[in-house]
Scaffold this motif. Sequence first.
Motif, PDB file in Angstrom:
ATOM      1  N   ARG A   1      -0.344  -2.488  -0.338  1.00  0.00           N
ATOM      2  CA  ARG A   1      -0.588  -3.093  -1.646  1.00  0.00           C
ATOM      3  C   ARG A   1      -1.474  -2.175  -2.478  1.00  0.00           C
ATOM      4  NH1 ARG A   1      -3.665  -7.642  -3.948  1.00  0.00           N
ATOM      5  NH2 ARG A   1      -2.231  -8.944  -5.147  1.00  0.00           N
ATOM      6  N   ILE A   2      -0.972  -1.764  -3.629  1.00  0.00           N
ATOM      7  CA  ILE A   2      -1.689  -0.864  -4.525  1.00  0.00           C
ATOM      8  C   ILE A   2      -2.028  -1.601  -5.811  1.00  0.00           C
ATOM      9  CG2 ILE A   2      -1.446   1.183  -5.992  1.00  0.00           C
ATOM     10  CD1 ILE A   2       0.128   2.491  -3.800  1.00  0.00           C
ATOM     11  N   ALA A   3      -3.260  -1.452  -6.272  1.00  0.00           N
ATOM     12  CA  ALA A   3      -3.684  -2.038  -7.540  1.00  0.00           C
ATOM     13  C   ALA A   3      -3.754  -0.935  -8.584  1.00  0.00           C
ATOM     14  CB  ALA A   3      -5.043  -2.716  -7.394  1.00  0.00           C
ATOM     15  N   VAL A   4      -3.195  -1.194  -9.768  1.00  0.00           N
ATOM     16  CA  VAL A   4      -3.218  -0.247 -10.881  1.00  0.00           C
ATOM     17  C   VAL A   4      -4.081  -0.829 -11.982  1.00  0.00           C
ATOM     18  CG1 VAL A   4      -1.842   1.032 -12.557  1.00  0.00           C
ATOM     19  CG2 VAL A   4      -0.893   0.540 -10.284  1.00  0.00           C
TER      20      VAL A   4
ATOM     21  N   VAL B   1       1.177  -0.184 -19.798  1.00  0.00           N
ATOM     22  CA  VAL B   1       2.175  -1.022 -19.125  1.00  0.00           C
ATOM     23  C   VAL B   1       3.268  -0.165 -18.491  1.00  0.00           C
ATOM     24  CG1 VAL B   1       3.790  -2.929 -19.426  1.00  0.00           C
ATOM     25  CG2 VAL B   1       1.719  -2.833 -20.819  1.00  0.00           C
ATOM     26  N   ALA B   2       3.680   0.882 -19.191  1.00  0.00           N
ATOM     27  CA  ALA B   2       4.770   1.721 -18.692  1.00  0.00           C
ATOM     28  C   ALA B   2       4.418   2.367 -17.358  1.00  0.00           C
ATOM     29  CB  ALA B   2       5.119   2.793 -19.727  1.00  0.00           C
ATOM     30  N   LEU B   3       3.144   2.736 -17.173  1.00  0.00           N
ATOM     31  CA  LEU B   3       2.720   3.356 -15.909  1.00  0.00           C
ATOM     32  C   LEU B   3       2.851   2.373 -14.763  1.00  0.00           C
ATOM     33  CD1 LEU B   3       1.399   5.609 -14.246  1.00  0.00           C
ATOM     34  CD2 LEU B   3      -0.833   4.711 -14.967  1.00  0.00           C
ATOM     35  N   ALA B   4       2.371   1.157 -14.969  1.00  0.00           N
ATOM     36  CA  ALA B   4       2.440   0.143 -13.919  1.00  0.00           C
ATOM     37  C   ALA B   4       3.892  -0.183 -13.564  1.00  0.00           C
ATOM     38  CB  ALA B   4       1.700  -1.111 -14.350  1.00  0.00           C
ATOM     39  N   ILE B   5       4.734  -0.328 -14.587  1.00  0.00           N
ATOM     40  CA  ILE B   5       6.145  -0.648 -14.337  1.00  0.00           C
ATOM     41  C   ILE B   5       6.831   0.513 -13.626  1.00  0.00           C
ATOM     42  CG2 ILE B   5       8.369  -1.090 -15.452  1.00  0.00           C
ATOM     43  CD1 ILE B   5       6.864  -2.619 -17.623  1.00  0.00           C
ATOM     44  N   GLY B   6       6.535   1.734 -14.049  1.00  0.00           N
ATOM     45  CA  GLY B   6       7.150   2.899 -13.426  1.00  0.00           C
ATOM     46  C   GLY B   6       6.776   3.035 -11.960  1.00  0.00           C
ATOM     47  N   LEU B   7       5.492   2.835 -11.635  1.00  0.00           N
ATOM     48  CA  LEU B   7       5.058   2.924 -10.239  1.00  0.00           C
ATOM     49  C   LEU B   7       5.680   1.808  -9.404  1.00  0.00           C
ATOM     50  CD1 LEU B   7       1.278   3.859 -10.637  1.00  0.00           C
ATOM     51  CD2 LEU B   7       3.135   5.313  -9.803  1.00  0.00           C
ATOM     52  N   ARG B   8       5.788   0.632  -9.979  1.00  0.00           N
ATOM     53  CA  ARG B   8       6.398  -0.483  -9.257  1.00  0.00           C
ATOM     54  C   ARG B   8       7.866  -0.179  -8.947  1.00  0.00           C
ATOM     55  NH1 ARG B   8       5.372  -5.942 -12.154  1.00  0.00           N
ATOM     56  NH2 ARG B   8       3.275  -5.462 -11.404  1.00  0.00           N
ATOM     57  N   ARG B   9       8.557   0.405  -9.910  1.00  0.00           N
ATOM     58  CA  ARG B   9       9.975   0.728  -9.712  1.00  0.00           C
ATOM     59  C   ARG B   9      10.172   1.779  -8.615  1.00  0.00           C
ATOM     60  NH1 ARG B   9      10.824   2.445 -14.370  1.00  0.00           N
ATOM     61  NH2 ARG B   9      10.736   4.673 -13.917  1.00  0.00           N
ATOM     62  N   VAL B  10       9.258   2.758  -8.535  1.00  0.00           N
ATOM     63  CA  VAL B  10       9.392   3.834  -7.559  1.00  0.00           C
ATOM     64  C   VAL B  10       8.912   3.417  -6.173  1.00  0.00           C
ATOM     65  CG1 VAL B  10       8.618   6.170  -6.961  1.00  0.00           C
ATOM     66  CG2 VAL B  10       9.217   5.621  -9.323  1.00  0.00           C
ATOM     67  N   LEU B  11       7.839   2.643  -6.105  1.00  0.00           N
ATOM     68  CA  LEU B  11       7.202   2.355  -4.821  1.00  0.00           C
ATOM     69  C   LEU B  11       7.725   1.113  -4.114  1.00  0.00           C
ATOM     70  CD1 LEU B  11       3.510   3.239  -5.758  1.00  0.00           C
ATOM     71  CD2 LEU B  11       5.045   4.525  -4.247  1.00  0.00           C
ATOM     72  N   LEU B  12       8.194   0.127  -4.849  1.00  0.00           N
ATOM     73  CA  LEU B  12       8.665  -1.093  -4.209  1.00  0.00           C
ATOM     74  C   LEU B  12       9.791  -0.846  -3.206  1.00  0.00           C
ATOM     75  CD1 LEU B  12       8.197  -4.107  -4.028  1.00  0.00           C
ATOM     76  CD2 LEU B  12       9.855  -4.435  -5.881  1.00  0.00           C
ATOM     77  N   PRO B  13      10.764   0.031  -3.508  1.00  0.00           N
ATOM     78  CA  PRO B  13      11.842   0.275  -2.536  1.00  0.00           C
ATOM     79  C   PRO B  13      11.368   0.903  -1.232  1.00  0.00           C
ATOM     80  CG  PRO B  13      12.523   0.950  -4.734  1.00  0.00           C
ATOM     81  CD  PRO B  13      11.048   0.674  -4.805  1.00  0.00           C
ATOM     82  N   VAL B  14      10.172   1.522  -1.236  1.00  0.00           N
ATOM     83  CA  VAL B  14       9.677   2.142   0.001  1.00  0.00           C
ATOM     84  C   VAL B  14       8.590   1.278   0.647  1.00  0.00           C
ATOM     85  CG1 VAL B  14      10.268   4.479  -0.698  1.00  0.00           C
ATOM     86  CG2 VAL B  14       8.029   3.552  -1.329  1.00  0.00           C
ATOM     87  N   GLY B  15       8.528   0.005   0.267  1.00  0.00           N
ATOM     88  CA  GLY B  15       7.636  -0.932   0.936  1.00  0.00           C
ATOM     89  C   GLY B  15       6.212  -0.945   0.436  1.00  0.00           C
ATOM     90  N   VAL B  16       5.999  -0.593  -0.824  1.00  0.00           N
ATOM     91  CA  VAL B  16       4.655  -0.612  -1.394  1.00  0.00           C
ATOM     92  C   VAL B  16       4.632  -1.567  -2.583  1.00  0.00           C
ATOM     93  CG1 VAL B  16       2.805   0.740  -2.447  1.00  0.00           C
ATOM     94  CG2 VAL B  16       4.247   1.777  -0.679  1.00  0.00           C
ATOM     95  N   GLU B  17       3.817  -2.604  -2.494  1.00  0.00           N
ATOM     96  CA  GLU B  17       3.680  -3.555  -3.589  1.00  0.00           C
ATOM     97  C   GLU B  17       2.688  -3.017  -4.618  1.00  0.00           C
ATOM     98  OE1 GLU B  17       2.152  -8.170  -4.398  1.00  0.00           O
ATOM     99  OE2 GLU B  17       1.983  -7.257  -2.404  1.00  0.00           O
ATOM    100  N   VAL B  18       3.021  -3.124  -5.880  1.00  0.00           N
ATOM    101  CA  VAL B  18       2.153  -2.660  -6.963  1.00  0.00           C
ATOM    102  C   VAL B  18       1.734  -3.842  -7.820  1.00  0.00           C
ATOM    103  CG1 VAL B  18       1.973  -1.198  -9.014  1.00  0.00           C
ATOM    104  CG2 VAL B  18       3.238  -0.379  -7.001  1.00  0.00           C
ATOM    105  N   VAL B  19       0.436  -4.059  -7.944  1.00  0.00           N
ATOM    106  CA  VAL B  19      -0.084  -5.123  -8.803  1.00  0.00           C
ATOM    107  C   VAL B  19      -0.824  -4.463  -9.970  1.00  0.00           C
ATOM    108  CG1 VAL B  19      -0.253  -6.850  -7.002  1.00  0.00           C
ATOM    109  CG2 VAL B  19      -2.172  -5.317  -7.383  1.00  0.00           C
ATOM    110  N   TRP B  20      -0.650  -5.014 -11.163  1.00  0.00           N
ATOM    111  CA  TRP B  20      -1.215  -4.405 -12.363  1.00  0.00           C
ATOM    112  C   TRP B  20      -2.356  -5.243 -12.911  1.00  0.00           C
ATOM    113  CZ3 TRP B  20       0.695  -5.719 -17.780  1.00  0.00           C
ATOM    114  CH2 TRP B  20      -0.015  -4.995 -18.746  1.00  0.00           C
ATOM    115  N   HIS B  21      -3.454  -4.585 -13.246  1.00  0.00           N
ATOM    116  CA  HIS B  21      -4.599  -5.230 -13.882  1.00  0.00           C
ATOM    117  C   HIS B  21      -4.942  -4.468 -15.154  1.00  0.00           C
ATOM    118  CE1 HIS B  21      -5.259  -7.792 -10.431  1.00  0.00           C
ATOM    119  NE2 HIS B  21      -5.259  -6.740  -9.639  1.00  0.00           N
ATOM    120  N   ARG B  22      -5.014  -5.195 -16.258  1.00  0.00           N
ATOM    121  CA  ARG B  22      -5.324  -4.557 -17.534  1.00  0.00           C
ATOM    122  C   ARG B  22      -6.826  -4.279 -17.678  1.00  0.00           C
ATOM    123  NH1 ARG B  22      -2.624  -4.331 -22.482  1.00  0.00           N
ATOM    124  NH2 ARG B  22      -1.011  -5.757 -21.711  1.00  0.00           N
TER     125      ARG B  22
END
Length: 237
Positions: free
Chosen positions: A3-6, A11-32
């Motif tokens: 689980r990674i916190a951004v 917004v684009a950075l958080a969405i981009g990391l989520r798109r790349v990392l989720l398929p390899v088993g890494v959850e991305v949560v975004w905090h403004r």
Amino acid sequence: MSRIAVLTDRVALAIGLRRVLLPVGVEVVWHRDQNGILHERTIDAVVVCGHDPVDMTALVRRVTASPLLALGGDDSQAATCLNLGADAWLPDETSTGVIAAQLRRLLQTSPGRAAPSPRLAAGNVMIDTGERRVTLNGNELELAPREYELLRVMAENRGRALSRDRILAAAWGPRFVGEPKTVDVHVAWLRQKLDGSGLRVTTIRGLGYRLDVMPVSVPDKPVAAVGAMGRSTSTGP
């Protein structure tokens, strides 16, 4: 799943990391903002990206000792972030793919990914993390709970400079609220108890502390000399 916190307003950075990392088993949560990070319970790594990466790095290091990647700023800010405890830094224009690769590397090399050794040896000190017992030259050393945690963290990172904020996060816990000078007080107490341990807590001015293992001095060997009758005599005691 890791689980990674951004922490960013991008917004684009958080969405981009989520798109790349989720398929390899890494959850991305975004905090403004920082409030989200303060309420996180389990974080395997953190990314900070904003106008002032230095302040963001200091904030995160007060909350967690998890691997931290700082993004953005100039070379001076990058150096400050690393001195404050960031594990890696990348320039602002770095692609999402490279950022994701760096994060995966941090996850793989994080000490928390492997079971720690139940025993730590440093100088003449042995730390049994299972029993929370410390011995000095075979004799048990009486340490207060916070002194034990401080010694453990520094022994795990011996030879490495640690900022006060990083020590607080690792030894006091992510929910501790207090001044970094708390570390100075406990270091002073710990130093008194490490006499004869072969260890030295070195002050790193403007940053924090480093635990050094002192070299063992080897006594000079006696020099043999040949006497008048051909007998070998020693100049030692």
